[in-house]
Design an enzyme around this catalytic site. Structure first.
Site, PDB file in Angstrom:
ATOM      1  N   ASP A   9       7.318 -14.431  -0.601  1.00  0.00           N
ATOM      2  CA  ASP A   9       7.752 -13.080  -0.279  1.00  0.00           C
ATOM      3  C   ASP A   9       8.880 -12.737  -1.270  1.00  0.00           C
ATOM      4  O   ASP A   9       9.435 -13.632  -1.907  1.00  0.00           O
ATOM      5  CB  ASP A   9       8.254 -13.075   1.172  1.00  0.00           C
ATOM      6  N   LEU A  10       9.204 -11.456  -1.415  1.00  0.00           N
ATOM      7  CA  LEU A  10      10.252 -11.070  -2.382  1.00  0.00           C
ATOM      8  C   LEU A  10      11.606 -10.810  -1.695  1.00  0.00           C
ATOM      9  O   LEU A  10      12.570 -11.552  -1.881  1.00  0.00           O
ATOM     10  CB  LEU A  10       9.803  -9.817  -3.140  1.00  0.00           C
ATOM     11  N   ASP A  11      11.614  -9.730  -0.868  1.00  0.00           N
ATOM     12  CA  ASP A  11      12.875  -9.302  -0.252  1.00  0.00           C
ATOM     13  C   ASP A  11      13.357 -10.346   0.765  1.00  0.00           C
ATOM     14  O   ASP A  11      12.651 -10.645   1.726  1.00  0.00           O
ATOM     15  CB  ASP A  11      12.670  -7.955   0.470  1.00  0.00           C
ATOM     16  N   THR A  17      17.625  -8.071  -1.065  1.00  0.00           N
ATOM     17  CA  THR A  17      17.593  -6.611  -1.163  1.00  0.00           C
ATOM     18  C   THR A  17      17.816  -5.932   0.186  1.00  0.00           C
ATOM     19  O   THR A  17      17.943  -4.711   0.232  1.00  0.00           O
ATOM     20  CB  THR A  17      16.237  -6.144  -1.729  1.00  0.00           C
ATOM     21  N   LYS A  45      12.998  -5.946   8.585  1.00  0.00           N
ATOM     22  CA  LYS A  45      12.612  -6.925   7.553  1.00  0.00           C
ATOM     23  C   LYS A  45      11.101  -7.129   7.559  1.00  0.00           C
ATOM     24  O   LYS A  45      10.515  -7.369   8.613  1.00  0.00           O
ATOM     25  CB  LYS A  45      13.300  -8.265   7.805  1.00  0.00           C
ATOM     26  N   GLY A  46      10.507  -7.047   6.398  1.00  0.00           N
ATOM     27  CA  GLY A  46       9.063  -7.268   6.284  1.00  0.00           C
ATOM     28  C   GLY A  46       8.229  -6.074   6.723  1.00  0.00           C
ATOM     29  O   GLY A  46       7.013  -6.086   6.612  1.00  0.00           O
ATOM     30  N   VAL A  47       8.891  -5.036   7.242  1.00  0.00           N
ATOM     31  CA  VAL A  47       8.176  -3.862   7.772  1.00  0.00           C
ATOM     32  C   VAL A  47       8.037  -2.815   6.660  1.00  0.00           C
ATOM     33  O   VAL A  47       8.995  -2.554   5.928  1.00  0.00           O
ATOM     34  CB  VAL A  47       8.977  -3.275   8.975  1.00  0.00           C
ATOM     35  N   SER A 114       4.301  -9.444  -1.319  1.00  0.00           N
ATOM     36  CA  SER A 114       5.380  -8.625  -0.759  1.00  0.00           C
ATOM     37  C   SER A 114       4.862  -7.307  -0.193  1.00  0.00           C
ATOM     38  O   SER A 114       3.905  -6.737  -0.709  1.00  0.00           O
ATOM     39  CB  SER A 114       6.392  -8.327  -1.878  1.00  0.00           C
ATOM     40  N   ALA A 115       5.537  -6.823   0.849  1.00  0.00           N
ATOM     41  CA  ALA A 115       5.194  -5.521   1.435  1.00  0.00           C
ATOM     42  C   ALA A 115       5.747  -4.368   0.598  1.00  0.00           C
ATOM     43  O   ALA A 115       5.382  -3.211   0.788  1.00  0.00           O
ATOM     44  CB  ALA A 115       5.786  -5.427   2.841  1.00  0.00           C
ATOM     45  N   LYS A 117       6.593  -1.676  -2.276  1.00  0.00           N
ATOM     46  CA  LYS A 117       5.943  -0.968  -3.385  1.00  0.00           C
ATOM     47  C   LYS A 117       6.830  -0.998  -4.628  1.00  0.00           C
ATOM     48  O   LYS A 117       6.432  -0.527  -5.687  1.00  0.00           O
ATOM     49  CB  LYS A 117       5.646   0.477  -2.972  1.00  0.00           C
ATOM     50  N   LYS A 145       2.093  -6.733   7.112  1.00  0.00           N
ATOM     51  CA  LYS A 145       2.408  -7.942   7.869  1.00  0.00           C
ATOM     52  C   LYS A 145       2.750  -7.539   9.309  1.00  0.00           C
ATOM     53  O   LYS A 145       3.426  -6.531   9.474  1.00  0.00           O
ATOM     54  CB  LYS A 145       3.613  -8.670   7.240  1.00  0.00           C
ATOM     55  N   GLU A 169       8.753 -17.258   3.495  1.00  0.00           N
ATOM     56  CA  GLU A 169       8.990 -15.965   4.151  1.00  0.00           C
ATOM     57  C   GLU A 169      10.313 -15.940   4.913  1.00  0.00           C
ATOM     58  O   GLU A 169      10.694 -16.958   5.497  1.00  0.00           O
ATOM     59  CB  GLU A 169       7.884 -15.720   5.178  1.00  0.00           C
ATOM     60  N   ASP A 170      10.971 -14.781   4.951  1.00  0.00           N
ATOM     61  CA  ASP A 170      12.199 -14.664   5.747  1.00  0.00           C
ATOM     62  C   ASP A 170      12.008 -13.794   6.993  1.00  0.00           C
ATOM     63  O   ASP A 170      12.916 -13.712   7.808  1.00  0.00           O
ATOM     64  CB  ASP A 170      13.338 -14.062   4.910  1.00  0.00           C
TER      65      ASP A 170
HETATM   66  C1  BG6 Z   1       9.782  -5.523   2.649  1.00  0.00           C
HETATM   67  C2  BG6 Z   1      11.194  -5.344   3.168  1.00  0.00           C
HETATM   68  O1  BG6 Z   1       9.718  -6.606   1.769  1.00  0.00           O
HETATM   69  O2  BG6 Z   1       9.360  -4.338   1.968  1.00  0.00           O
HETATM   70  C3  BG6 Z   1      11.281  -4.108   4.052  1.00  0.00           C
HETATM   71  O3  BG6 Z   1      11.572  -6.504   3.906  1.00  0.00           O
HETATM   72  C4  BG6 Z   1      10.782  -2.897   3.272  1.00  0.00           C
HETATM   73  O4  BG6 Z   1      12.615  -3.928   4.467  1.00  0.00           O
HETATM   74  C5  BG6 Z   1       9.368  -3.159   2.765  1.00  0.00           C
HETATM   75  O5  BG6 Z   1      10.784  -1.742   4.097  1.00  0.00           O
HETATM   76  C6  BG6 Z   1       8.821  -2.003   1.933  1.00  0.00           C
HETATM   77  O6  BG6 Z   1       9.600  -1.875   0.777  1.00  0.00           O
HETATM   78  P1  BG6 Z   1       9.593  -0.647  -0.235  1.00  0.00           P
HETATM   79  O7  BG6 Z   1      10.357  -1.168  -1.421  1.00  0.00           O
HETATM   80  O8  BG6 Z   1       8.140  -0.374  -0.564  1.00  0.00           O
HETATM   81  O9  BG6 Z   1      10.222   0.516   0.439  1.00  0.00           O
HETATM   82 MG    MG Z   2      11.183 -10.563   3.250  1.00  0.00          MG
END
Ligand code: BG6
Ligand code: MG
Length: 224
Positions: A9-11, A17, A45-47, A114-115, A117, A145, A169-170
């Site tokens: 996972d990234l964030d 972030t 987180k992850g949403v 990662s979720a 974009k 996810k 994953e976190d």
């Molecule tokens: C996830 C984060 O990795 O990506 C979430 O944990 C975030 O907090 C989601 O909402 C979507 O990210 P982005 O950069 O597309 O707004």
């Molecule tokens: Mg994460």
């Protein structure tokens, strides 16, 4: 040499972030007269971006037109992009480069799942864009996810069977996604929170090369 697939996972795993998401969501919530706490940020987180705004509006008991919703989402992302625009290699979390190097030296395929974009922009900023054999992000999936789509896609690009993949994953939703994908799940964070993970470490400084070697060499029934 055994070949597994390692998916990150990234964030919250490679970079922190969450603090920038928090600042951008707080600014947005405040701009429409709502509060936004760090505890609420934890739950995002992850949403995905869309689901995050839906939750914030639900918490504040607010309804918006489709246009207002889209405008706010774009505004949030503009703010977020300005926060992440200054990111560089110094923001990579401790010991992540060492873990990535160990896996690469041991000829293990590695992917990002990662979720977000904005994943490619962040990877470019921290100079990791060319490190991964596959990048699957929020632009490539239709289900977020805990749906396993993002990790199954990554395994597919790596050409490694899901049961031979290991996910770092976190987020609770991310651990569930890894388990739903039939992969080995490694939580980065608190044991009490990431209860469903196969293994949990506070951060990457706790992950030894011996442990990584066992992930590479041991069969799944020993690891899971
Ligand atoms: C996830 C984060 O990795 O990506 C979430 O944990 C975030 O907090 C989601 O909402 C979507 O990210 P982005 O950069 O597309 O707004
Ligand atoms: Mg994460």
């Amino acid at each position: 040499m055994n070949k597994k697939g390692f998916i990150f996972d990234l964030d919250g795993v490679i970079v922190d972030t969450a603090k920038y998401h928090y600042l951008a969501w707080k600014k947005l919530a405040n701009s429409i007269g709502l509060d936004f706490s760090e505890e609420q940020n934890e739950q995002l987180k992850g949403v995905s971006r869309v689901h995050s705004l839906e939750k914030i509006l639900e918490w504040g008991n607010r309804n918006l037109s489709e246009k207002e919703f889209l405008d706010l989402m774009n505004k949030k992302n503009e703010d977020y992009l300005s926060y992440i625009s200054t990111m560089d290699e110094s923001e990579i979390l401790t010991n992540v480069p060492q873990v990535l190097s160990f896996l690469i030296e041991n000829k293990q395929p590695i992917a990002l799942g990662s979720a977000s974009k904005n994943a490619r922009a962040i990877l470019e900023g921290v100079n990791l864009l060319d490190t991964f054999n596959a990048i699957v992000d929020g632009n490539d999936v239709s289900k977020t996810k805990p749906n396993p789509e993002v990790f199954l896609n990554a395994a597919n690009v790596l050409q490694v069977k899901p049961e031979k993949c290991i996910v770092f994953e976190d987020a609770v939703a991310g651990i569930q996604a890894a388990n739903n994908a039939n992969m080995i799940s490694i939580g980065i964070g608190e044991k009490e929170v990431l209860k469903d993970a196969d293994y949990v470490f506070k951060d990457f400084t706790e992950i030894s090369s011996e442990f990584l070697s066992s992930l590479i060499n041991e069969e799944r029934n020993v690891l899971k």
